[in-house]
Design an enzyme around this catalytic site. Sequence first.
Site, mmCIF file in Angstrom:
data_model
loop_
_atom_site.group_PDB
_atom_site.id
_atom_site.type_symbol
_atom_site.label_atom_id
_atom_site.label_comp_id
_atom_site.label_asym_id
_atom_site.label_seq_id
_atom_site.Cartn_x
_atom_site.Cartn_y
_atom_site.Cartn_z
ATOM 1 N N ARG A 74 0.856 -1.175 0.000
ATOM 2 C CA ARG A 74 0.000 0.000 0.000
ATOM 3 C C ARG A 74 0.900 1.235 0.000
ATOM 4 O O ARG A 74 1.699 1.419 0.927
ATOM 5 C CB ARG A 74 -0.907 0.002 1.235
ATOM 6 N N HIS A 118 -3.006 10.905 0.902
ATOM 7 C CA HIS A 118 -2.471 10.650 2.242
ATOM 8 C C HIS A 118 -1.849 11.964 2.732
ATOM 9 O O HIS A 118 -0.652 12.061 2.954
ATOM 10 C CB HIS A 118 -1.464 9.500 2.216
ATOM 11 N N GLU A 163 -7.679 8.282 6.220
ATOM 12 C CA GLU A 163 -8.029 8.890 7.502
ATOM 13 C C GLU A 163 -8.548 10.319 7.400
ATOM 14 O O GLU A 163 -7.902 11.266 7.880
ATOM 15 C CB GLU A 163 -6.825 8.851 8.452
ATOM 16 N N ASN A 292 -7.614 1.442 9.644
ATOM 17 C CA ASN A 292 -6.336 1.663 10.329
ATOM 18 C C ASN A 292 -6.588 1.587 11.819
ATOM 19 O O ASN A 292 -7.471 2.267 12.338
ATOM 20 C CB ASN A 292 -5.765 3.053 10.003
ATOM 21 N N TYR A 294 -4.631 1.419 15.702
ATOM 22 C CA TYR A 294 -3.422 1.480 16.530
ATOM 23 C C TYR A 294 -3.692 1.224 18.006
ATOM 24 O O TYR A 294 -2.880 0.639 18.697
ATOM 25 C CB TYR A 294 -2.737 2.845 16.365
ATOM 26 N N GLU A 351 -3.568 -0.340 7.923
ATOM 27 C CA GLU A 351 -2.425 0.059 8.756
ATOM 28 C C GLU A 351 -2.602 -0.526 10.143
ATOM 29 O O GLU A 351 -3.692 -0.477 10.704
ATOM 30 C CB GLU A 351 -2.317 1.583 8.946
HETATM 31 C C1 FCB Z 1 -1.578 6.967 10.776
HETATM 32 C C2 FCB Z 1 -1.123 7.523 9.458
HETATM 33 C C3 FCB Z 1 0.257 7.081 9.035
HETATM 34 C C4 FCB Z 1 1.201 7.030 10.210
HETATM 35 C C5 FCB Z 1 0.603 6.225 11.333
HETATM 36 C C6 FCB Z 1 1.511 6.066 12.542
HETATM 37 O O1 FCB Z 1 -2.514 7.809 11.341
HETATM 38 O O2 FCB Z 1 -2.029 7.195 8.437
HETATM 39 O O3 FCB Z 1 0.699 7.940 8.026
HETATM 40 O O4 FCB Z 1 1.523 8.310 10.609
HETATM 41 O O5 FCB Z 1 -0.592 6.834 11.757
#
Ligand code: FCB
Length: 446
Positions: A74, A118, A163, A292, A294, A351
């Site tokens: 990607r 992006h 995002e 995405n 985290y 992500e």
């Molecule tokens: C996301 C972004 C990516 C990177 C990660 C850690 O929000 O899409 O570009 O910064 O976080």
Amino acid sequence: MTDRGGFVWGAATAAFQIEGATTADGRGESIWDRFAATDGKVALGDTGDPACEHYYRWRDDLDLMRSLGLQGYRFSISWPRIQPTGRGAANRRGLDFYRGLVEGMLERGIAPLATLYHWDLPQALQDEGGWASRDVVERFTEYAAIVFDELGDLVSDWITHNEPWVTAFLGYAFGSKAPGLRDWPSALRAAHHSLLAHGAAVRAFRERVADGRIGITLDLTVAKPAGPSAEDAAAARRLDGHHNRWFLDPIFRGSYPADTVELYESRVDPFDAVQDGDLELISERIDFLGVNFYRPNLVRSVDDGSVLGLEEVDPDVEHTAMGWPIVPSALTELLERLGRDYGDVPFVITENGAAFDDALDGTDVVEDDRRVAYLRGHIDAVERARELGVDVRGYYVWSLLDNFEWEHGYAKRFGIVFVDFPTQRRIPKRSALWYRDRIAAAGGGG
Ligand code: FCB
């Protein structure tokens, strides 16, 4: 993306974070060039140069991907390389770069997944209001059409936006990312125009590319109340409305969530950006949703006059170098919820990853056991969701390489491959080798 039952293992990057070469071959200025050049915006004054010099080293980087057995990559396309001022004729040299890159992937058996936006908006469009101005929708559609016409024969899988929550709210309300504004009414317009531009690009795609799939990538969270009170539960619900449903509902249901509209109208301004036909456009059918993920967010209600009226509480778990709590089970929870509430679409983890304070130690491999544990936990969480029946078709680790981590500059390392920026040497981390073995064990496409 594969058909149901198949699975793609890949890695993700973004143009501004890895390419460098910010003035090469006619590239125009982006809002991130301007932001990084502004005193105090990015840690240590870091900028988009040299990044990973991927603009010059892409062949080696593709070889590296192949050596890890990656099945998909990607990447994002830099709008100011294609249209230096955000409008009009395409810059041939910019298109050639991406054509070469995509051909290089295909030669190596790596499936491209291209993101149109992006975060690197041409600065010339920011000077006209950027995402807060409705005209940007037409500009984005023109840009998308140029790229579809150029690469639609080679790339099957597309993402309109990465995002839009970050674009709109971190860019226009909280000011931590480019263009660095602090104005909620502008942020609400920016969010709406991002979604409109998404829908318009999907329509343009259907007209231009016969055989291909298109979706959008959202950064989604699991919002949890910190305590048992009804106030904290309401705070978590507000965060869910603001961060998740504000994007999911218009895309999948053709309407904005009523509770969040009410919140914004009571604390910001009348929400009057929506015109006739907008929600039909935003809810154009998509082929997959990029997710995405985290970290989850634990929140408590506070009466501080802010729009959301909440503050984050730190759970008692391990944290990454970003200070983000590590809770892999939250990813299963999120995917189950998406399957339940927004069901009928395949999901792709576009992500997932973590920053840690990695360091070279003179050996051939950088030891990063904590990242291995993070990835193992989250990949297992995806597997669990699949076992529960959620249709997930791929996983892209963030990120292939250490890179320019936006306002944190080069200090936050998310790569599975270490980049020694002074020499541009790439050194695999243990996590890259672990990921290679994990992919091999899954046996290609499963
Ligand atoms: C996301 C972004 C990516 C990177 C990660 C850690 O929000 O899409 O570009 O910064 O976080």
